[in-house]
Scaffold this motif. Sequence first.
Motif, PDB file in Angstrom:
ATOM      1  N   LYS A  11      18.315  14.582  -5.120  1.00 30.76           N
ATOM      2  CA  LYS A  11      19.511  14.266  -5.187  1.00 30.76           C
ATOM      3  C   LYS A  11      19.238  13.964  -6.860  1.00 30.76           C
ATOM      4  CE  LYS A  11      19.985  13.315  -0.475  1.00 30.76           C
ATOM      5  NZ  LYS A  11      20.237  12.858   0.691  1.00 30.76           N
ATOM      6  N   GLY A  12      19.029  14.348  -7.837  1.00 28.05           N
ATOM      7  CA  GLY A  12      18.612  13.825  -8.796  1.00 28.05           C
ATOM      8  C   GLY A  12      17.439  12.681  -8.880  1.00 28.05           C
ATOM      9  N   VAL A  13      16.350  12.740  -8.353  1.00 32.47           N
ATOM     10  CA  VAL A  13      15.388  11.467  -8.748  1.00 32.47           C
ATOM     11  C   VAL A  13      14.614  12.360  -8.362  1.00 32.47           C
ATOM     12  CG1 VAL A  13      14.222   9.741  -8.202  1.00 32.47           C
ATOM     13  CG2 VAL A  13      16.492   9.719  -6.763  1.00 32.47           C
ATOM     14  N   LEU A  14      13.590  12.436  -9.988  1.00 33.31           N
ATOM     15  CA  LEU A  14      12.101  12.628 -10.449  1.00 33.31           C
ATOM     16  C   LEU A  14      11.099  11.605  -9.870  1.00 33.31           C
ATOM     17  CD1 LEU A  14      10.492  14.042 -11.472  1.00 33.31           C
ATOM     18  CD2 LEU A  14      10.534  12.790 -13.450  1.00 33.31           C
ATOM     19  N   HIS A  15      10.527  12.471  -8.660  1.00 33.11           N
ATOM     20  CA  HIS A  15       9.086  11.799  -8.322  1.00 33.11           C
ATOM     21  C   HIS A  15       7.913  12.415  -8.614  1.00 33.11           C
ATOM     22  CE1 HIS A  15      11.418   9.613  -4.541  1.00 33.11           C
ATOM     23  NE2 HIS A  15      12.103  11.357  -4.770  1.00 33.11           N
ATOM     24  N   PRO A  16       7.500  12.108 -10.142  1.00 37.40           N
ATOM     25  CA  PRO A  16       5.867  12.056 -10.142  1.00 37.40           C
ATOM     26  C   PRO A  16       5.294  13.386  -9.369  1.00 37.40           C
ATOM     27  CG  PRO A  16       6.758   9.683 -10.905  1.00 37.40           C
ATOM     28  CD  PRO A  16       7.540  10.446 -10.248  1.00 37.40           C
ATOM     29  N   PRO A  17       4.460  14.412  -9.952  1.00 40.61           N
ATOM     30  CA  PRO A  17       3.368  14.504  -9.163  1.00 40.61           C
ATOM     31  C   PRO A  17       2.574  13.378  -9.367  1.00 40.61           C
ATOM     32  CG  PRO A  17       3.682  15.854 -11.166  1.00 40.61           C
ATOM     33  CD  PRO A  17       4.991  15.025 -10.963  1.00 40.61           C
ATOM     34  N   ILE A  20      -3.647  13.607  -5.753  1.00 41.07           N
ATOM     35  CA  ILE A  20      -4.844  12.892  -4.082  1.00 41.07           C
ATOM     36  C   ILE A  20      -3.080  11.574  -3.141  1.00 41.07           C
ATOM     37  CG2 ILE A  20      -6.334  11.712  -3.390  1.00 41.07           C
ATOM     38  CD1 ILE A  20      -8.047  12.696  -5.951  1.00 41.07           C
ATOM     39  N   ALA A  21      -3.269  12.519  -1.963  1.00 43.43           N
ATOM     40  CA  ALA A  21      -2.240  11.450  -1.770  1.00 43.43           C
ATOM     41  C   ALA A  21      -2.846  10.395  -0.012  1.00 43.43           C
ATOM     42  CB  ALA A  21      -1.561  12.340  -0.051  1.00 43.43           C
ATOM     43  N   LYS A  22      -4.223  10.730   0.048  1.00 46.56           N
ATOM     44  CA  LYS A  22      -4.686   9.891   0.449  1.00 46.56           C
ATOM     45  C   LYS A  22      -6.025   9.964   0.275  1.00 46.56           C
ATOM     46  CE  LYS A  22      -3.962   7.610   4.960  1.00 46.56           C
ATOM     47  NZ  LYS A  22      -3.592   7.908   6.576  1.00 46.56           N
ATOM     48  N   VAL A  23      -6.823   9.148   0.745  1.00 43.91           N
ATOM     49  CA  VAL A  23      -8.611   9.338   0.444  1.00 43.91           C
ATOM     50  C   VAL A  23      -8.613   7.941   1.789  1.00 43.91           C
ATOM     51  CG1 VAL A  23     -10.657   8.850  -0.610  1.00 43.91           C
ATOM     52  CG2 VAL A  23      -8.599   9.419  -1.862  1.00 43.91           C
ATOM     53  N   VAL A  24     -10.062   8.794   2.106  1.00 53.29           N
ATOM     54  CA  VAL A  24     -10.366   8.219   3.568  1.00 53.29           C
ATOM     55  C   VAL A  24     -11.850   8.772   3.483  1.00 53.29           C
ATOM     56  CG1 VAL A  24     -10.448   8.099   6.507  1.00 53.29           C
ATOM     57  CG2 VAL A  24      -7.855   8.177   5.078  1.00 53.29           C
ATOM     58  N   ARG A  25     -12.896   7.055   4.529  1.00 55.27           N
ATOM     59  CA  ARG A  25     -14.535   7.000   4.453  1.00 55.27           C
ATOM     60  C   ARG A  25     -14.277   6.410   5.378  1.00 55.27           C
ATOM     61  NH1 ARG A  25     -18.293   5.604  -0.475  1.00 55.27           N
ATOM     62  NH2 ARG A  25     -17.048   3.433  -0.051  1.00 55.27           N
ATOM     63  N   LEU A  30      -9.358   4.429   1.706  1.00 51.71           N
ATOM     64  CA  LEU A  30      -9.763   3.617   0.499  1.00 51.71           C
ATOM     65  C   LEU A  30      -8.345   4.861  -0.886  1.00 51.71           C
ATOM     66  CD1 LEU A  30     -12.999   5.826   0.091  1.00 51.71           C
ATOM     67  CD2 LEU A  30     -13.151   3.024   0.772  1.00 51.71           C
ATOM     68  N   PHE A  31      -7.956   4.939  -0.800  1.00 53.39           N
ATOM     69  CA  PHE A  31      -6.201   5.304  -1.390  1.00 53.39           C
ATOM     70  C   PHE A  31      -5.437   5.998  -0.941  1.00 53.39           C
ATOM     71  CE2 PHE A  31      -4.215   7.770  -4.353  1.00 53.39           C
ATOM     72  CZ  PHE A  31      -3.672   6.976  -5.082  1.00 53.39           C
ATOM     73  N   ASN A  32      -4.765   5.326  -0.285  1.00 56.04           N
ATOM     74  CA  ASN A  32      -3.103   5.461  -0.225  1.00 56.04           C
ATOM     75  C   ASN A  32      -1.646   5.579  -1.163  1.00 56.04           C
ATOM     76  OD1 ASN A  32      -1.322   6.781   1.305  1.00 56.04           O
ATOM     77  ND2 ASN A  32      -0.974   5.596   3.197  1.00 56.04           N
ATOM     78  N   HIS A  33      -1.198   6.976  -1.810  1.00 56.99           N
ATOM     79  CA  HIS A  33      -0.600   7.356  -2.805  1.00 56.99           C
ATOM     80  C   HIS A  33       1.035   6.223  -2.530  1.00 56.99           C
ATOM     81  CE1 HIS A  33       2.297   8.705  -5.889  1.00 56.99           C
ATOM     82  NE2 HIS A  33       3.406   8.822  -4.603  1.00 56.99           N
ATOM     83  N   SER A  34       1.215   5.093  -2.683  1.00 51.81           N
ATOM     84  CA  SER A  34       1.968   4.667  -2.756  1.00 51.81           C
ATOM     85  C   SER A  34       3.478   5.124  -2.264  1.00 51.81           C
ATOM     86  CB  SER A  34       2.932   3.616  -3.338  1.00 51.81           C
ATOM     87  OG  SER A  34       4.135   2.670  -3.323  1.00 51.81           O
ATOM     88  N   ALA A  35       4.806   6.006  -1.475  1.00 50.21           N
ATOM     89  CA  ALA A  35       5.483   6.945  -1.303  1.00 50.21           C
ATOM     90  C   ALA A  35       6.311   6.244  -2.185  1.00 50.21           C
ATOM     91  CB  ALA A  35       6.076   7.118  -0.010  1.00 50.21           C
ATOM     92  N   GLY A  36       6.682   7.215  -3.769  1.00 49.74           N
ATOM     93  CA  GLY A  36       8.226   7.050  -4.709  1.00 49.74           C
ATOM     94  C   GLY A  36       7.740   6.193  -5.548  1.00 49.74           C
TER      95      GLY A  36
END
Length: 167
Positions: A11-17, A20-25, A30-36
């Motif tokens: 609906k007109g909002v750019l969500h930058p590509p 990596i969404a998540k890194v788990v060990r 270890l890392f989780n991409h913040s939605a939005g």
Amino acid sequence: MATGASVLAAKGVLHPPFAIAKVVRNGAVLFNHSAGAGAKKVLDPRVAFIMGQIMSDDTNRRMIFGMGSILTLAGHRVAVKTGTTDQFADAWTIGFTPHIVTAVWVGNPDWRQKMTEGSDSFYTAAPVWHNFMTVALPSLRLPNEWFKEPTGLVNRLYRRRPAFYLA
């Protein structure tokens, strides 16, 4: 192109590509991409809605592709656009619902060898897009929903079909 179509789907909002969404060990995140993260409005939502209406209307495609072609999906409304470069160097198909955007590109990335004459997107990328979406939508349990009309549009009938205008 997928990012561009995703703006229409959002609906007109750019969500930058992001890659990596998540890194788990060992069970620890270890890392989780913040939605939005980094999202910003870049297009009037009314324009995004109108574009989705145009791209999802099968009657708009009937003259070239026929009604009910592989650019439609049983049980789901989808917005779709195809493209083929001059001299059949490469081709693409991109389509979206409110829940998923899928882009398919076919061709040779260095253009040394072109595709066969006449192998436009409808015969190359569109079947791949169609097959993927046919499996992805039910597998991901994505509902057949469409965008709600945003406020500030005028809806008039034109040749017995809705035509939207900015108010």
